[in-house]
Design an enzyme around this catalytic site. Structure first.
Site, PDB file in Angstrom:
ATOM      1  N   TYR A 143      16.701 -24.874  50.937  1.00 56.70           N
ATOM      2  CA  TYR A 143      17.689 -25.941  51.065  1.00 56.70           C
ATOM      3  C   TYR A 143      16.996 -27.268  50.867  1.00 56.70           C
ATOM      4  CZ  TYR A 143      21.265 -28.955  53.203  1.00 56.70           C
ATOM      5  OH  TYR A 143      22.197 -29.938  53.448  1.00 56.70           O
ATOM      6  N   ASP A 238       9.089 -29.957  49.072  1.00 53.95           N
ATOM      7  CA  ASP A 238      10.064 -30.513  50.004  1.00 53.95           C
ATOM      8  C   ASP A 238       9.546 -30.216  51.407  1.00 53.95           C
ATOM      9  OD1 ASP A 238      12.102 -31.172  51.665  1.00 53.95           O
ATOM     10  OD2 ASP A 238      13.665 -30.070  50.579  1.00 53.95           O
ATOM     11  N   LYS A 266      13.255 -35.986  58.543  1.00 51.57           N
ATOM     12  CA  LYS A 266      13.242 -35.475  59.912  1.00 51.57           C
ATOM     13  C   LYS A 266      12.180 -36.140  60.801  1.00 51.57           C
ATOM     14  CE  LYS A 266      16.045 -31.535  58.866  1.00 51.57           C
ATOM     15  NZ  LYS A 266      16.134 -30.771  57.639  1.00 51.57           N
TER      16      LYS A 266
HETATM   17  C1  LIG Z   1      17.077 -31.070  56.394  1.00 57.85           C
HETATM   18  C2  LIG Z   1      16.513 -30.832  55.066  1.00 57.85           C
HETATM   19  C3  LIG Z   1      16.843 -31.613  53.951  1.00 57.85           C
HETATM   20  C4  LIG Z   1      17.944 -32.613  53.978  1.00 57.85           C
HETATM   21  O1  LIG Z   1      17.709 -33.674  54.838  1.00 57.85           O
HETATM   22  P1  LIG Z   1      18.962 -34.504  55.394  1.00 57.85           P
HETATM   23  O2  LIG Z   1      18.317 -35.603  56.160  1.00 57.85           O
HETATM   24  O3  LIG Z   1      19.767 -33.559  56.194  1.00 57.85           O
HETATM   25  O4  LIG Z   1      19.700 -35.020  54.200  1.00 57.85           O
HETATM   26  C5  LIG Z   1      16.151 -31.416  52.781  1.00 57.85           C
HETATM   27  N1  LIG Z   1      15.190 -30.490  52.687  1.00 57.85           N
HETATM   28  C6  LIG Z   1      14.847 -29.722  53.724  1.00 57.85           C
HETATM   29  C7  LIG Z   1      13.735 -28.735  53.576  1.00 57.85           C
HETATM   30  C8  LIG Z   1      15.512 -29.844  54.938  1.00 57.85           C
HETATM   31  O5  LIG Z   1      15.209 -29.028  55.952  1.00 57.85           O
END
Ligand SMILES: *Cc1c(COP(=O)(O)O)cnc(C)c1O
Length: 427
Positions: A143, A238, A266
């Protein structure tokens, strides 16, 4: 036990789609109404009805120091007195960029945005602009936020809710997203062969966290680094979850791989809304105003977010933080594994540092397909049993549990006991 939450959710559904501002919060997959939170401190959450929980969601991993850490709250208060937003340059954003680039050798330059989604979307645009190519490769079950090009075989809520394709995403966009299998380098090589010279970037969660926790198998990331370098394709890590989570320097430090671009989020907001993307100077300088690729944000580099993030990372840099996190997390995992043994169950527990998942399947979980073999009904029952015993985990089989520095031995013991009783109830 949940009267006030129930009432509020019923009301919320009148004005907010599904009653929530992010889908998984609706608890749909665990078949109950969601709990409304009143406050959090350290490892503990209180809901509107006065119930108390040891929390392992921790704002989906953002709160590595636990809820409302005094040091972060003090910083945010201090900065809020000076003004909430300027849409102009401030000292703290420069300090924070310096701090992050110092910790991540692969990041020469970094740009701040407001969410992980913005970070990944911008990184992909940058990779496309830099390479002059259109296609990207992502992995099943990973994701990367809700950007159009990522909603193909995505993890997190997309996986939890079983949303197959992605209505609203045009065929053109979907066609530019190729999906490979996590931990299967041949599936990547095959895509490169079939799309010679067309792939701008490969984006990956170096440790999967959005189909539950799935570590990379030996050499997978290294092979990915090699093939992207050979093909002049941009490797994007990511690390929105794993950055400052699996080690100070993220998964790239843990596994010794240098991506071209990194996305963060995060943890680097310390609980405030933040994302960031950064990497090699020659790529980052393609961004406006130096280069031609446009990317901007009214609230980007917001001083409160920068202050909370700077303070969080400064604390994480102190000696012993990750050793303690490892110890606490190890204790929890060990306790759960012992419970499984005592109950003669052979469910799979995956953990990398302070992120972990218990999968309700007997087979090894090494990718999206093995994760989806989990018994989600059993998970739902487990989730409810845990909640009733004062333990808050994410309401989905396909999410991670996060341990913070605020979790105490007492919390861990309580959790292991609740785990035993909950599993026993399922038999
Ligand atoms: C949470 C998450 C996102 C998206 O971040 P948001 O602040 O919710 O837009 C992207 N990549 C990973 C791996 C994530 O866990």
């Amino acid at each position: 036990m949940f009267d006030k939450s129930k009432r509020l959710f019923t009301e919320a559904k009148n004005y907010i789609p599904g009653g929530v501002n992010s889908p998984v919060r609706a608890f749909k997959s665990v078949g109950m109404d969601p709990v409304y939170i009143k406050s959090g401190k350290g490892s503990i959450l209180h809901d509107l009805d006065g119930n108390e929980y040891v929390d392992y969601v921790c704002s989906w991993g953002a709160l590595i120091l636990g809820h409302a850490d005094d040091r972060i709250v003090r910083k945010v208060k201090e900065y809020s007195e000076r003004g909430l937003s300027f849409g102009a340059n401030t000292e703290i954003e420069v300090a924070f960029a310096g701090l992050i680039t110092d910790i991540y050798p692969s990041i020469d330059m970094i740009r701040m945005v407001n969410s992980g989604t913005e970070a990944t979307m911008s990184a992909v645009r940058l990779a496309r602009g830099f390479t002059g190519r259109s296609k990207i490769i992502k992995f099943e079950g990973c994701y990367h936020g809700h950007g159009d090009c990522f909603l193909i075989k995505a993890g997190s809520g997309v996986l939890t809710l079983g949303i197959p394709g992605s209505p609203g995403v045009t065929e053109g966009v979907a066609g530019d997203t190729l999906t490979a299998e996590f931990n299967n380098i041949d599936s990547v090589k095959e895509l490169f062969r079939a799309n010679k010279g067309e792939i701008a970037a490969v984006i990956i969660e170096p440790v999967m966290g959005n189909a539950g926790v799935i570590p990379p198998v030996h050499a997978f990331l290294k092979e990915l680094r090699d093939i992207t370098a050979e093909e002049n394709s941009i490797l994007i890590f990511d690390e929105v979850i794993t950055g400052f989570r699996v080690s100070l320097g993220g998964a790239q430090e843990l596994y010794g791989i240098k991506p071209d671009l990194t996305c963060l989020g995060k943890i680097i907001g310390g609980g405030m809304p933040v994302g960031a993307f950064g990497g090699k100077r020659k790529i980052m300088e393609y961004l406006a105003p130096v280069g031609p690729i446009y990317q901007a944000g009214t609230l980007s580099g917001n001083p409160l977010a920068m202050a909370a993030g700077y303070e969080t990372v400064s604390i994480l840099k102190q000696k012993g933080v990750y050793e303690k996190l490892e110890e606490t997390s190890g204790k929890l995992e060990e306790g759960i594994k012992e419970n499984l043994k005592k109950l003669n169950l052979s469910f799979t527990s995956n953990r990398v540092g302070s992120m972990m998942s218990l999968f309700f399947t007997d087979t090894e979980v090494s990718g999206y397909r093995s994760a989806s073999a989990s018994n989600t009904e059993l998970f739902s029952s487990y989730f409810k049993e845990m909640l009733l015993r004062g333990i808050n985990i994410a309401p989905s089989q396909f999410e991670a549990s996060f341990v913070s520095t605020a979790h105490t031995n007492e919390d861990i013991e309580k959790t292991i006991k609740a785990n035993y009783e909950s599993l026993k109830r399922l038999l």
